[in-house]
Design a protein around this motif. Structure first.
Motif, short mmCIF file in Angstrom:
data_model
loop_
_atom_site.label_atom_id
_atom_site.label_comp_id
_atom_site.label_asym_id
_atom_site.label_seq_id
_atom_site.Cartn_x
_atom_site.Cartn_y
_atom_site.Cartn_z
N GLU A 147 52.44 51.05 45.74
CA GLU A 147 51.92 50.41 44.54
C GLU A 147 50.42 51.13 44.36
N ARG A 148 50.14 51.74 43.47
CA ARG A 148 48.98 52.41 42.90
C ARG A 148 48.81 53.83 43.68
N LYS A 267 46.63 38.97 52.09
CA LYS A 267 46.21 38.56 50.93
C LYS A 267 47.22 37.30 50.42
N ARG A 304 41.46 38.64 52.56
CA ARG A 304 41.15 39.37 51.46
C ARG A 304 40.42 38.10 50.60
N LYS A 339 36.17 43.63 48.32
CA LYS A 339 36.01 44.70 47.39
C LYS A 339 34.84 45.25 46.85
N ASP A 344 37.49 44.57 40.13
CA ASP A 344 38.38 45.31 40.65
C ASP A 344 38.34 46.89 40.56
N GLU A 372 43.35 54.20 41.43
CA GLU A 372 44.13 53.79 40.31
C GLU A 372 43.48 53.62 39.09
O1 GCW Z 1 43.90 46.62 41.84
C1 GCW Z 1 44.70 45.30 41.70
C2 GCW Z 1 46.02 46.15 41.45
C3 GCW Z 1 47.11 45.71 42.28
C4 GCW Z 1 46.69 45.13 43.43
C5 GCW Z 1 45.60 44.33 43.46
C6 GCW Z 1 45.20 43.97 45.01
C7 GCW Z 1 47.78 45.33 45.57
O2 GCW Z 1 46.29 46.40 40.17
O3 GCW Z 1 48.04 46.49 42.00
O4 GCW Z 1 47.64 44.73 44.37
O5 GCW Z 1 44.50 44.74 42.92
O6 GCW Z 1 44.16 44.43 45.26
O7 GCW Z 1 45.58 43.10 45.63
#
Ligand code: GCW
Length: 671
Positions: A147-148, A267, A304, A339, A344, A372
């Protein structure tokens, strides 16, 4: 794209007449070739000491080295991973540490000094890391998609494990050890419950055994509903005794296989993932359930804070709202993983207001190394300035100087555990990260996790010398380019605090017009920029969503006031009239135009810089970077045209005549 790069590289090799070595990037920053057989002795032997010895024997070109494990007051003060370097490269060198891991890090430090031409005549240094746990988070799925991920498929060949072992497992662990990374969450936070089956745990154990000599611990992301989906229980309620027992048994099974297993990453109740709220319980109930199971084995639980729902409430406020009321309810082996920004991983965000707001709960930061939102593995964007910007941000939580770094590294909030995470950018592509310069972001994360006081400039300097050459004619301009690259990306994508203007889902190109009547509003660009005939930007002041109130004074007031708000974040916090005059003397509209244009021009300058440096770079990496810069330049123009032409439909103002004219048409771009 890949094929074109390959053809180009072959062409360049032929053009160079085969004079230059093929450099495919697979050796990362660990490229020392020497036939030297350094003398190395150690007062204790172990698998980790053997790694340290071998690295020095094959690469160290100086005097004999002594590796000494000594549990004195002085070495203990440096912690498990700390060490001292003493002696002289000409006569004899001693690396002393309380543990074998300290010796390993000391060995890499010595080699780094050699490889960056910075060995002093007399060695006299003591080092210890700022964070105890320095962890990569892999968003790797069990089917080997990432993913990403933009560098190929996952490094973990699950289908071949435990029988067949890729040499890259050890190479990966070695690269991490060389920059101080000591943990790896192997699987995606959007976790497949199957990772917890015995079949997969045996595969995980195989990887853990390979990583162990390099001091890298394995962690796993877990699926909160696993007791139900895997264990066949009627629910996964964290207060259900059967669920509690299921997790205890599962953790016991893991530690029987992997005695130094690091812990779990979770998560939960985020973007559709299950979690404790499915049963009317809190994040604390969920986290403590797992923390209790891990505690007897010294495992940690990383929970998270990336939670948000499509409600009327500003997305930027939601994590804070959910977690602050739970402050103090978490066990002492829980870390809340936050984060860097409240939304994001955007090219620029303010720091998340959660940092410092949890007074009695351990907080750790999560950065994204994979790009990303910063051009994937196509754009050259050196992320150390972004990481540093957050770490150095003053939260004012405990008065002036309460930087995010000091809040999370145990300086201001004494902690049982300290940790820092970065979402990895590695894959099975030959050069690990896709873009040769994306390797620098992996490197920089590791170095900052070890010591967040290093500057982006120092780190770039080290990385360039080790990865390319120490020729100043090369280092100087390339370092400058790297240091300018993050700001250039902000300029051509989202200047002045704009954010999330990305194409839906893919997160690559611009789609500021993005609006889908049936989709989640908080996934759409128009939600974030709010452009209208008056102006643009998200009003998060007291008169708007009041997200500013989540920041400590004086930031709260500074962000709230358009005149004192950091202009780099202006449109994050304010809806600003098109004709409002900024510090530069330009109106907002003109300034936006100039910024987008500046971003484009900077990438054109990067191209010029790089082309001039052809004599200093091997043909292969020269060609890859050259072609990627070309893509980046085209993308920058695409971003500039899309955003300016679209916003112009609201501002109705002309694009200043002294900047490059659009080459696209809005209607075409929308298609
Ligand atoms: O940044 C977003 C992404 C998802 C990611 C999510 C996360 C893993 O687009 O792909 O999933 O955050 O951090 O959980």
């Amino acid at each position: 794209m890949k094929r074109r790069t390959a053809i180009l590289s072959i062409w360049m090799l032929v053009a160079a007449g085969g004079i230059l070595h093929a450099e495919d990037g697979s050796r990362l920053w660990l490229r020392t070739d020497t036939t030297a057989q350094a003398q190395v002795i150690a007062n204790q032997q172990s698998a980790t000491v053997a790694v340290a010895k071998k690295e020095l024997q094959t690469q160290w070109q100086g005097a004999p080295v002594q590796l000494k494990i000594a549990r004195t007051a002085a070495t203990r003060a440096l912690g498990d991973d700390g060490y001292t370097l003493a002696g002289s490269p000409q006569t004899s060198v001693t690396i002393t540490a309380a543990t074998e891991k300290g010796l390993l890090y000391g060995a890499y430090h010595l080699l780094r000094l050699q490889d960056t031409q910075s060995l002093p005549a007399v060695l006299d240094m003591a080092e210890s890391p700022k964070y105890a746990r320095r962890i990569l988070n892999h968003w790797d799925n069990l089917d080997r998609s990432i993913e990403r991920g933009y560098a190929g498929r996952s490094l973990w060949e699950w289908e071949k494990l435990p029988g067949e072992i890729s040499p890259r497992y050890a190479e990966y662990a070695r690269a991490n050890a060389s920059i101080g990374i000591n943990g790896s969450v192997l699987n995606n936070v959007n976790a497949n419950p199957l990772i917890l089956t015995n079949e997969y745990l045996i595969k995980v154990k195989t990887i853990a055994d390979i990583f162990r000599p390099y001091g890298v611990k394995v962690y796993l992301s877990i699926h909160f509903a696993a007791p139900k989906t895997l264990g066949g229980l009627p629910d996964a309620d964290p207060l259900n005794k059967e669920v509690i027992q299921w997790w205890k048994d599962k953790v016991k099974e893991i530690y029987a296989l992997i005695p130094d297993f690091g812990g779990f990453l979770v998560k939960a109740n985020s973007e559709g993932q299950s979690g404790p709220q499915d049963y009317g319980r809190t994040h604390a109930d969920g986290a403590n359930l797992l923390a209790d199971a891990l505690k007897p084995y010294h495992g940690i639980l990383m929970w998270r804070a990336f939670v948000y729902n499509p409600t009327k409430e500003d997305r930027a406020k939601q994590a804070y709202q959910e977690f602050v009321p739970l402050d103090g309810q978490f066990r002492d082996n829980v870390m809340i993983q936050i984060k860097n920004g409240p939304i994001d991983f955007q090219p620029r965000e303010p720091f998340s207001p959660l940092f410092g707001a949890l007074q009695h709960t351990q907080e750790m930061i999560e950065f994204q190394i994979t790009q990303e939102y910063l051009g994937f593995s196509n754009h050259l964007v050196y992320l150390a300035p972004l990481f540093k910007e957050t770490l150095d941000s003053d939260t004012y939580a405990d008065g002036q100087g309460s930087t995010v770094a000091k809040i999370t590294d145990g300086t201001l909030r004494p902690a049982q555990v300290t940790a820092i995470a970065g979402v990895a950018n590695t894959g099975d592509s030959v050069n690990w990260c896709g873009h040769p310069f994306a390797q620098a972001n992996w490197y920089a994360f590791g170095r900052l996790a070890w010591n967040h006081e290093l500057t982006p400039e120092q780190i770039a300097d080290e990385w360039l010398r080790m990865t390319f050459t120490s020729d100043e004619n090369f280092i100087r301009p390339v370092k400058e380019m790297m240091l300018a690259s993050r700001e250039a990306c902000v300029d051509y994508m989202m200047p002045i605090g704009l954010h999330h203007l990305f194409s839906f889902h893919v997160h690559y190109g611009p789609e500021p017009w993005g609006y889908f009547p049936d989709g989640r509003p908080d996934w759409m660009p128009v939600y974030y920029h709010r452009a209208d005939s008056i102006g643009v930007g998200f009003d998060r002041t007291e008169a708007g969503s009041n997200a500013v109130s989540q920041y400590f004074s004086p930031l709260h007031e500074q962000f709230n006031d358009i005149k004192t708000c950091d202009e780099r974040l202006l449109l994050w916090f304010h809806h600003v009239p098109w004709t409002y005059t900024l510090q530069s003397g330009n109106t907002l509209w003109d300034e936006l135009c100039y910024r987008y244009d500046r971003g484009v021009q900077e990438v054109r300058d990067f191209q010029k810089t790089w082309d001039r440096l052809e004599p200093y770079v091997d043909a292969e990496r020269f060609a890859v970077v050259q072609s990627k810069l070309r893509v980046q330049a085209r993308d920058a123009v695409w971003w500039k045209d899309a955003c300016l032409l679209y916003f112009q439909t609201f501002s109705k103002l002309p694009i200043p005549y002294d900047i490059e004219r659009p080459v696209h048409q809005l209607d075409d771009l929308k298609k």
